[in-house]
Scaffold this motif. Sequence first.
Motif, PDB file in Angstrom:
ATOM      1  N   UNK A 134       0.873  -1.173   0.000  1.00 33.73           N
ATOM      2  CA  UNK A 134       0.000   0.000   0.000  1.00 33.73           C
ATOM      3  C   UNK A 134       0.907   1.219   0.000  1.00 33.73           C
ATOM      4  N   UNK A 135       0.877   1.964  -1.071  1.00 32.66           N
ATOM      5  CA  UNK A 135       1.809   3.087  -1.205  1.00 32.66           C
ATOM      6  C   UNK A 135       1.087   4.396  -0.877  1.00 32.66           C
ATOM      7  N   UNK A 136       1.553   5.099   0.171  1.00 33.62           N
ATOM      8  CA  UNK A 136       0.895   6.365   0.541  1.00 33.62           C
ATOM      9  C   UNK A 136       1.182   7.427  -0.522  1.00 33.62           C
ATOM     10  N   UNK A 137       0.141   8.166  -0.941  1.00 38.34           N
ATOM     11  CA  UNK A 137       0.369   9.137  -2.006  1.00 38.34           C
ATOM     12  C   UNK A 137       0.064  10.586  -1.640  1.00 38.34           C
ATOM     13  N   UNK A 138      -0.486  10.863  -0.481  1.00 39.63           N
ATOM     14  CA  UNK A 138      -0.625  12.269  -0.087  1.00 39.63           C
ATOM     15  C   UNK A 138      -0.705  12.387   1.421  1.00 39.63           C
ATOM     16  N   UNK A 139      -0.797  13.640   1.872  1.00 40.65           N
ATOM     17  CA  UNK A 139      -0.797  13.892   3.326  1.00 40.65           C
ATOM     18  C   UNK A 139      -2.005  13.272   4.006  1.00 40.65           C
ATOM     19  N   UNK A 140      -3.083  13.011   3.209  1.00 41.94           N
ATOM     20  CA  UNK A 140      -4.286  12.432   3.822  1.00 41.94           C
ATOM     21  C   UNK A 140      -4.179  10.919   3.915  1.00 41.94           C
ATOM     22  N   UNK A 141      -2.968  10.445   3.717  1.00 42.67           N
ATOM     23  CA  UNK A 141      -2.718   9.014   3.881  1.00 42.67           C
ATOM     24  C   UNK A 141      -3.537   8.142   2.933  1.00 42.67           C
ATOM     25  N   UNK A 142      -3.786   8.640   1.742  1.00 42.96           N
ATOM     26  CA  UNK A 142      -4.425   7.796   0.734  1.00 42.96           C
ATOM     27  C   UNK A 142      -3.392   6.790   0.252  1.00 42.96           C
ATOM     28  N   UNK A 143      -3.788   5.556   0.187  1.00 37.62           N
ATOM     29  CA  UNK A 143      -2.865   4.533  -0.303  1.00 37.62           C
ATOM     30  C   UNK A 143      -3.299   4.060  -1.677  1.00 37.62           C
ATOM     31  N   UNK A 144      -2.310   3.783  -2.494  1.00 39.57           N
ATOM     32  CA  UNK A 144      -2.637   3.193  -3.788  1.00 39.57           C
ATOM     33  C   UNK A 144      -1.867   1.881  -3.948  1.00 39.57           C
ATOM     34  N   UNK A 145      -2.281   1.088  -4.899  1.00 36.99           N
ATOM     35  CA  UNK A 145      -1.472  -0.095  -5.227  1.00 36.99           C
ATOM     36  C   UNK A 145      -0.913   0.109  -6.628  1.00 36.99           C
TER      37      UNK A 145
END
Length: 309
Positions: free
Chosen positions: A256-267
């Motif tokens: 799970x890769x965090x992509x912004x300050x709101x801790x959204x994760x992407x794969x």
Amino acid sequence: MAEELDQVIANALREVLEVTPNAIGIFDQSLTLIYCNDVLAGLFCMTRAEALGKTQEEILKRSFDTSEGINIASDDFDSWYQELNCNQQQTHFNQFEADTTEGVVFKMTRMTLDSGLMVMLGTEITELKQVQSSLELALTKLELLANTDQLTGVYNRRYFEDIARKEIDRCIRYQQTFSLLLIDLDHFKNINDHFGHHIGDEVLIHVTSICQRQLRLTDTLCRIGGEEFAIILPSTEASDALQIAERIRESVNQANIPVDEHQTNITMSISIGVTEYKRHDMAISDTLIRADKALYRVKENGRNSCLLI
Ligand SMILES: Nc1nc2c(ncn2[C@@H]2O[C@H](COP(=O)(O)OP(=O)(O)OP(=O)(O)O)[C@@H](O)[C@H]2O)c(=O)[nH]1
């Protein structure tokens, strides 16, 4: 008249020997110190009176026993001195560096004259050595910088080409093998388009460290293009390379890769072309072409997979 002149010259030389910043010592045929200036005596942490009349061996042994004066790079003084003595007997002239326990470095010149007297001349080069080692350090840092990808911290394409050439040479010479993985992030453009280039950069850093964690110390991961990486696996056959590739692919896909300050994760998913070095590969470009073909097919067949050619 000539004798008078000789005397004048001898006196002038004696004065020069006293005031020169160079270390000067003269040993007789039995290697007993018969003249030295303060600089030479100081090299051995002695006064001139203490040093005069001692043999070369006694002076050096004192440094060895007290750890004062010249550093002697050996635990066994007798064999060290024997070797030195042997060298001195074989040559009339030699130069070497001597460093003291106080961190001073001298360049020493030894000459055995026709009369059998041995003259030692030392010039301090401490500053020169310091400049030299700072330059060497700067050069090492520069080399590292030239071989490193600024964004991810792994090796760059330039280093890849360098190490790949060496790996091929090694394989030809020692009849060994290696495998090459060519990795490309899937639909990476979407990440940039969706989250911005800055987040894209972070994703690249994340994926790089996931890949790196799957590798051995002897494997080399390089970023060879924007979102393209190559891994050299020394002494690895195709079937093992495919397993490693599959392990890397899976670990990236499961993260799970965090992509912004709101801790959204992407794969993310990656595609990997795998190939083993072949005897007819004369340059890494031959191996790369096969890996690239494999990668292209993975992309064509839907991505997120590994293929061996
Ligand atoms: N953030 C970021 N993006 C980069 C960098 N280098 C290349 N890219 C981007 O990587 C993207 C590569 O896009 P494409 O070649 O279309 O490939 P893709 O979107 O990954 O699609 P496939 O490879 O076909 O799965 C482009 O948008 C480039 O701008 C970089 O250093 N940072």
